[in-house]
Design a protein around this motif. Structure first.
Motif, PDB file in Angstrom:
ATOM      1  N   ALA A  71       0.832  -1.203   0.000  1.00  0.00           N
ATOM      2  CA  ALA A  71       0.000   0.000   0.000  1.00  0.00           C
ATOM      3  C   ALA A  71       0.869   1.256   0.000  1.00  0.00           C
ATOM      4  CB  ALA A  71      -0.927   0.003   1.212  1.00  0.00           C
ATOM      5  N   GLY A  72       1.990   1.206   0.734  1.00  0.00           N
ATOM      6  CA  GLY A  72       2.886   2.356   0.802  1.00  0.00           C
ATOM      7  C   GLY A  72       3.479   2.706  -0.546  1.00  0.00           C
ATOM      8  N   LEU A  73       3.802   1.703  -1.360  1.00  0.00           N
ATOM      9  CA  LEU A  73       4.312   1.958  -2.705  1.00  0.00           C
ATOM     10  C   LEU A  73       3.264   2.677  -3.549  1.00  0.00           C
ATOM     11  CD1 LEU A  73       6.130  -1.446  -3.352  1.00  0.00           C
ATOM     12  CD2 LEU A  73       7.221   0.789  -3.087  1.00  0.00           C
ATOM     13  N   CYS A  74       1.999   2.272  -3.387  1.00  0.00           N
ATOM     14  CA  CYS A  74       0.911   2.924  -4.128  1.00  0.00           C
ATOM     15  C   CYS A  74       0.715   4.359  -3.654  1.00  0.00           C
ATOM     16  CB  CYS A  74      -0.380   2.117  -3.969  1.00  0.00           C
ATOM     17  SG  CYS A  74      -0.311   0.441  -4.659  1.00  0.00           S
ATOM     18  N   TYR A  75       0.778   4.574  -2.330  1.00  0.00           N
ATOM     19  CA  TYR A  75       0.689   5.926  -1.776  1.00  0.00           C
ATOM     20  C   TYR A  75       1.827   6.793  -2.311  1.00  0.00           C
ATOM     21  CZ  TYR A  75      -3.041   5.663   1.743  1.00  0.00           C
ATOM     22  OH  TYR A  75      -4.252   5.589   2.371  1.00  0.00           O
ATOM     23  N   ILE A 242      -0.850   1.398  11.314  1.00  0.00           N
ATOM     24  CA  ILE A 242      -1.806   2.423  10.897  1.00  0.00           C
ATOM     25  C   ILE A 242      -1.236   3.803  11.206  1.00  0.00           C
ATOM     26  CG2 ILE A 242      -4.045   3.454  11.456  1.00  0.00           C
ATOM     27  CD1 ILE A 242      -5.144   0.657  11.800  1.00  0.00           C
ATOM     28  N   GLY A 243      -1.290   4.678  10.241  1.00  0.00           N
ATOM     29  CA  GLY A 243      -0.814   6.034  10.460  1.00  0.00           C
ATOM     30  C   GLY A 243       0.278   6.463   9.512  1.00  0.00           C
ATOM     31  N   PHE A 244       0.976   5.495   8.866  1.00  0.00           N
ATOM     32  CA  PHE A 244       2.027   5.915   7.949  1.00  0.00           C
ATOM     33  C   PHE A 244       1.451   6.723   6.792  1.00  0.00           C
ATOM     34  CE2 PHE A 244       0.686   2.253   5.459  1.00  0.00           C
ATOM     35  CZ  PHE A 244       0.866   2.689   4.152  1.00  0.00           C
ATOM     36  N   ASP A 245       0.152   6.468   6.477  1.00  0.00           N
ATOM     37  CA  ASP A 245      -0.484   7.201   5.386  1.00  0.00           C
ATOM     38  C   ASP A 245      -0.627   8.683   5.710  1.00  0.00           C
ATOM     39  OD1 ASP A 245      -2.275   6.255   7.362  1.00  0.00           O
ATOM     40  OD2 ASP A 245      -3.993   6.678   6.098  1.00  0.00           O
ATOM     41  N   ALA A 246      -0.544   9.032   6.995  1.00  0.00           N
ATOM     42  CA  ALA A 246      -0.644  10.445   7.376  1.00  0.00           C
ATOM     43  C   ALA A 246       0.543  11.245   6.849  1.00  0.00           C
ATOM     44  CB  ALA A 246      -0.728  10.581   8.898  1.00  0.00           C
ATOM     45  N   VAL A 247       1.653  10.561   6.534  1.00  0.00           N
ATOM     46  CA  VAL A 247       2.820  11.254   5.997  1.00  0.00           C
ATOM     47  C   VAL A 247       2.450  11.949   4.686  1.00  0.00           C
ATOM     48  CG1 VAL A 247       5.144  10.952   5.059  1.00  0.00           C
ATOM     49  CG2 VAL A 247       4.441   9.667   7.079  1.00  0.00           C
ATOM     50  N   SER A 248       1.654  11.271   3.857  1.00  0.00           N
ATOM     51  CA  SER A 248       1.306  11.843   2.553  1.00  0.00           C
ATOM     52  C   SER A 248       0.400  13.057   2.673  1.00  0.00           C
ATOM     53  CB  SER A 248       0.633  10.781   1.665  1.00  0.00           C
ATOM     54  OG  SER A 248      -0.572  10.325   2.235  1.00  0.00           O
ATOM     55  N   SER A 249      -0.242  13.229   3.834  1.00  0.00           N
ATOM     56  CA  SER A 249      -1.114  14.393   4.016  1.00  0.00           C
ATOM     57  C   SER A 249      -0.319  15.675   4.241  1.00  0.00           C
ATOM     58  CB  SER A 249      -2.075  14.161   5.196  1.00  0.00           C
ATOM     59  OG  SER A 249      -1.371  14.097   6.417  1.00  0.00           O
ATOM     60  N   SER A 250       1.007  15.542   4.392  1.00  0.00           N
ATOM     61  CA  SER A 250       1.857  16.720   4.626  1.00  0.00           C
ATOM     62  C   SER A 250       2.419  17.281   3.327  1.00  0.00           C
ATOM     63  CB  SER A 250       3.020  16.350   5.557  1.00  0.00           C
ATOM     64  OG  SER A 250       3.889  15.429   4.909  1.00  0.00           O
ATOM     65  N   ALA A 251       1.889  16.855   2.177  1.00  0.00           N
ATOM     66  CA  ALA A 251       2.492  17.173   0.882  1.00  0.00           C
ATOM     67  C   ALA A 251       2.685  18.665   0.656  1.00  0.00           C
ATOM     68  CB  ALA A 251       1.637  16.585  -0.240  1.00  0.00           C
ATOM     69  N   MET A 398      -7.259   0.088  -0.011  1.00  0.00           N
ATOM     70  CA  MET A 398      -7.779  -0.581  -1.205  1.00  0.00           C
ATOM     71  C   MET A 398      -8.088   0.423  -2.314  1.00  0.00           C
ATOM     72  SD  MET A 398     -10.279  -3.429   0.572  1.00  0.00           S
ATOM     73  CE  MET A 398     -10.934  -3.995  -0.989  1.00  0.00           C
ATOM     74  N   ILE A 399      -8.675   1.561  -1.952  1.00  0.00           N
ATOM     75  CA  ILE A 399      -9.012   2.572  -2.952  1.00  0.00           C
ATOM     76  C   ILE A 399      -7.750   3.150  -3.592  1.00  0.00           C
ATOM     77  CG2 ILE A 399      -9.984   4.882  -3.265  1.00  0.00           C
ATOM     78  CD1 ILE A 399     -12.092   2.736  -3.142  1.00  0.00           C
ATOM     79  N   VAL A 400      -6.738   3.438  -2.770  1.00  0.00           N
ATOM     80  CA  VAL A 400      -5.495   3.984  -3.300  1.00  0.00           C
ATOM     81  C   VAL A 400      -4.818   2.973  -4.229  1.00  0.00           C
ATOM     82  CG1 VAL A 400      -3.164   4.744  -2.697  1.00  0.00           C
ATOM     83  CG2 VAL A 400      -5.119   5.566  -1.383  1.00  0.00           C
ATOM     84  N   THR A 426       1.766  -5.284  -7.676  1.00  0.00           N
ATOM     85  CA  THR A 426       1.886  -4.605  -6.382  1.00  0.00           C
ATOM     86  C   THR A 426       0.538  -4.131  -5.848  1.00  0.00           C
ATOM     87  OG1 THR A 426       4.161  -3.922  -6.843  1.00  0.00           O
ATOM     88  CG2 THR A 426       2.963  -2.683  -5.166  1.00  0.00           C
ATOM     89  N   PRO A 427      -0.250  -3.346  -6.618  1.00  0.00           N
ATOM     90  CA  PRO A 427      -1.557  -2.928  -6.083  1.00  0.00           C
ATOM     91  C   PRO A 427      -2.534  -4.080  -5.906  1.00  0.00           C
ATOM     92  CG  PRO A 427      -1.261  -2.167  -8.345  1.00  0.00           C
ATOM     93  CD  PRO A 427       0.054  -2.690  -7.895  1.00  0.00           C
ATOM     94  N   ILE A 428      -2.460  -5.091  -6.771  1.00  0.00           N
ATOM     95  CA  ILE A 428      -3.359  -6.245  -6.620  1.00  0.00           C
ATOM     96  C   ILE A 428      -3.064  -6.992  -5.328  1.00  0.00           C
ATOM     97  CG2 ILE A 428      -3.927  -8.524  -7.568  1.00  0.00           C
ATOM     98  CD1 ILE A 428      -3.642  -7.322 -10.363  1.00  0.00           C
ATOM     99  N   LEU A 429      -1.782  -7.193  -5.024  1.00  0.00           N
ATOM    100  CA  LEU A 429      -1.409  -7.857  -3.771  1.00  0.00           C
ATOM    101  C   LEU A 429      -1.824  -7.021  -2.563  1.00  0.00           C
ATOM    102  CD1 LEU A 429       2.119  -9.249  -4.716  1.00  0.00           C
ATOM    103  CD2 LEU A 429       0.073 -10.585  -4.181  1.00  0.00           C
ATOM    104  N   SER A 430      -1.707  -5.706  -2.679  1.00  0.00           N
ATOM    105  CA  SER A 430      -2.152  -4.831  -1.599  1.00  0.00           C
ATOM    106  C   SER A 430      -3.646  -5.023  -1.328  1.00  0.00           C
ATOM    107  CB  SER A 430      -1.869  -3.366  -1.958  1.00  0.00           C
ATOM    108  OG  SER A 430      -2.432  -2.495  -1.006  1.00  0.00           O
TER     109      SER A 430
END
Length: 497
Positions: A71-75, A242-251, A398-400, A426-430
């Motif tokens: 998921a992180g690669l997709c993010y 949970i929470g690593f996705d918050a990094v992308s919110s700092s763009a 899943m959406i990302v 990669t996204p399919i495995l995620s």
């Protein structure tokens, strides 16, 4: 129907970036990610995880990390395409349109707020233990909002309430203050974890690692309805990541986000995974995994007790407080930026999108949700709602992941500062990993999640759809086209006459 699926263009969404202060670099983003990931997982979940998988809990952490890694690669790919606030919400707006974007944003608000409120309750427990170590005792009525101890009545979680408000203040006065506080706390937390490992590693008894995987991949014990094994434990410790996705919110506050965002996401995941695996192997090596039942709520403290290093207990207690503080800080930070992005798009009231002239932060929105989160952690019994954090996060993952597949097909030539390797696998495995974890949730979680979604849809159709900036622009464009067509028709008629 078309209005529900109206999408943003990549160039347009980047052009809309607003004047938040860009000061975050790769180091700061890595610290932000580690701050979000390392905390509750080590100091709380390792106890229940060890009972569920035995020493193979290290494999469970690795499995959960692999899911988050895909998921992180997709993010990271989306973050390099559209380096703006909003994380999965903004990415869904690009790939699937407004309605899906709103639903994901609505879910992320639940994820961030609920996890911060939950962690505030755990933080209060460690804070009370620390005070007791120095001979101070808060009134029991003001130390928790759960009332789960037999014969004990509690009304309000005062320490948890106060710490959330303090974190909200730090977030509201500027990103420089936020990153400095987070960086310092993460360094302290990592130093204490390293100290724990160095001090306890000599107490490891290799015999405690045998059998390494007593329950195998997945099994049920006689007389128990709870599954055991590596996969069930992975479902438990998934909360740790949970929470690593918050990094992308700092763009919009990141210097050179096309490069630094992917690096921050992936480096923080990698470092956190290594630390979790080492900690798990040390803890299950020092103490037989079955003994964690004696101190399931404070597994690290139990390991220290087994070694007799009582002086280390106070230091690790401080580490637990610092660790959980950084988790709350990153969650509240991510939540305020999601709401900021949604307000800018007209899907939330303008209040949440206003930028403070002095601090250059979404000041009002930060305080609004900070106060709500503090109240939730202070008064509400949130034990039964904790799995909602999981399902909300997994739906966003899943959406990302699906969005990367879709954007590669529909916009193959769009600029990507980082490309997820191994697409489409990669996204399919995620997505597959996320479905496996979702399948392990109980039916009550699905019902509560459905209720939350129903409330969100009511907000969308009652407010957001009418006030959507993209919708208003489409209406204005349509009216202009009609006016131009009518003017052309009138000119044509006059010419004939």
């Amino acid at each position: 129907m078309n209005s529900l699926l109206r999408k943003k263009d990549v160039s347009k969404i980047v052009a809309e970036a607003t004047p938040l202060k860009r000061t975050m670099k790769t180091f700061d983003l890595t610290m932000l990610g580690i701050g979000a990931i390392i905390g509750t997982g080590i100091f709380v979940l390792t106890g229940k995880g060890a009972l569920t998988a035995g020493p193979a809990l290290a494999v469970s952490f690795l499995l959960a990390a692999i899911c988050c890694g895909f998921a992180g690669l997709c993010y990271a790919e989306f973050a390099s395409m559209a380096p703006v606030s909003g994380s999965a919400y903004s990415y869904a707006y690009l790939a699937f349109g407004e309605l899906i974007a709103f639903v994901i944003g609505w879910n992320l608000i639940l994820e961030y707020a609920l996890q911060a409120a939950t962690v505030s309750a755990g933080w209060a427990g460690y804070f009370n233990k620390l005070l007791e170590g120095f001979g101070f005792h808060l009134p029991v009525e003001l130390t928790a909002a759960y009332g789960t101890t037999p014969g004990v009545t509690t009304y309000f979680n005062l320490p948890g309430f106060v710490v959330v408000l303090l974190i909200t203040w730090v977030l509201s006065v500027g990103i420089n203050q936020t990153k400095r506080v987070n960086d310092i706390m993460v360094i302290i937390k990592l130093a204490i974890i390293v100290l724990f490992i160095i001090c306890t590693i000599r107490y490891i008894n290799p015999a405690n690692w045998k059998p390494f995987s007593p329950y195998g991949i997945y099994t049920f014990q006689p007389g128990s309805t709870q599954p055991y094994g590596i996969i069930p434990a992975a479902s438990i410790v998934f909360f740790s990541f949970i929470g690593f996705d918050a990094v992308s919110s700092s763009a919009e506050e990141t210097v050179n986000p096309n490069k630094t965002l992917p690096r921050g996401i992936l480096i923080s995941l990698a470092i956190s995974t290594v630390i979790y695996i080492i900690m798990t192997l040390v803890m299950t090596g020092v103490v037989p995994y079955m003994d964690f039942a004696k101190f399931i709520d404070a597994p690290v403290a139990g390991v220290i007790l087994a070694t007799g290093l009582n002086w280390l207990a106070v230091i690790v207690n401080i580490g637990a407080l610092v660790g959980m503080t950084t988790v709350m800080l990153v969650q509240l930070y991510g939540q305020s930026r999601i709401c900021y992005a949604m307000a800018r798009d007209g899907l939330f009231p303008k209040l949440f999108g206003e930028v403070h002239k002095k601090y250059l932060t979404p000041f009002k929105g930060t305080w609004f949700f900070g106060i709500l989160t503090a109240i939730a952690g202070g008064f509400i019994n949130i034990n039964i709602l904790f799995e909602l954090v999981n399902i909300g996060t997994l739906s966003a993952f899943m959406i990302v992941s699906a969005g990367v597949l879709w954007m590669r097909k529909t916009q193959p030539n769009a600029h990507r500062g980082f490309k997820a390797p191994g697409v489409p696998f990669t996204p399919i495995l995620s997505i597959i990993f996320c479905l496996v974890f979702i399948a392990g949730l109980n039916w009550e979680t699905w019902v509560r999640f459905a209720i939350w979604l129903a409330i969100g849809l009511a907000v969308y159709f009652g407010f957001s759809r009418r006030n959507s900036v993209l919708g208003k622009q489409a209406q204005k464009k349509a009216r202009k086209a009609i006016d131009e067509a009518m003017a052309a028709a009138e000119t044509k008629t006059e010419t004939k006459e």
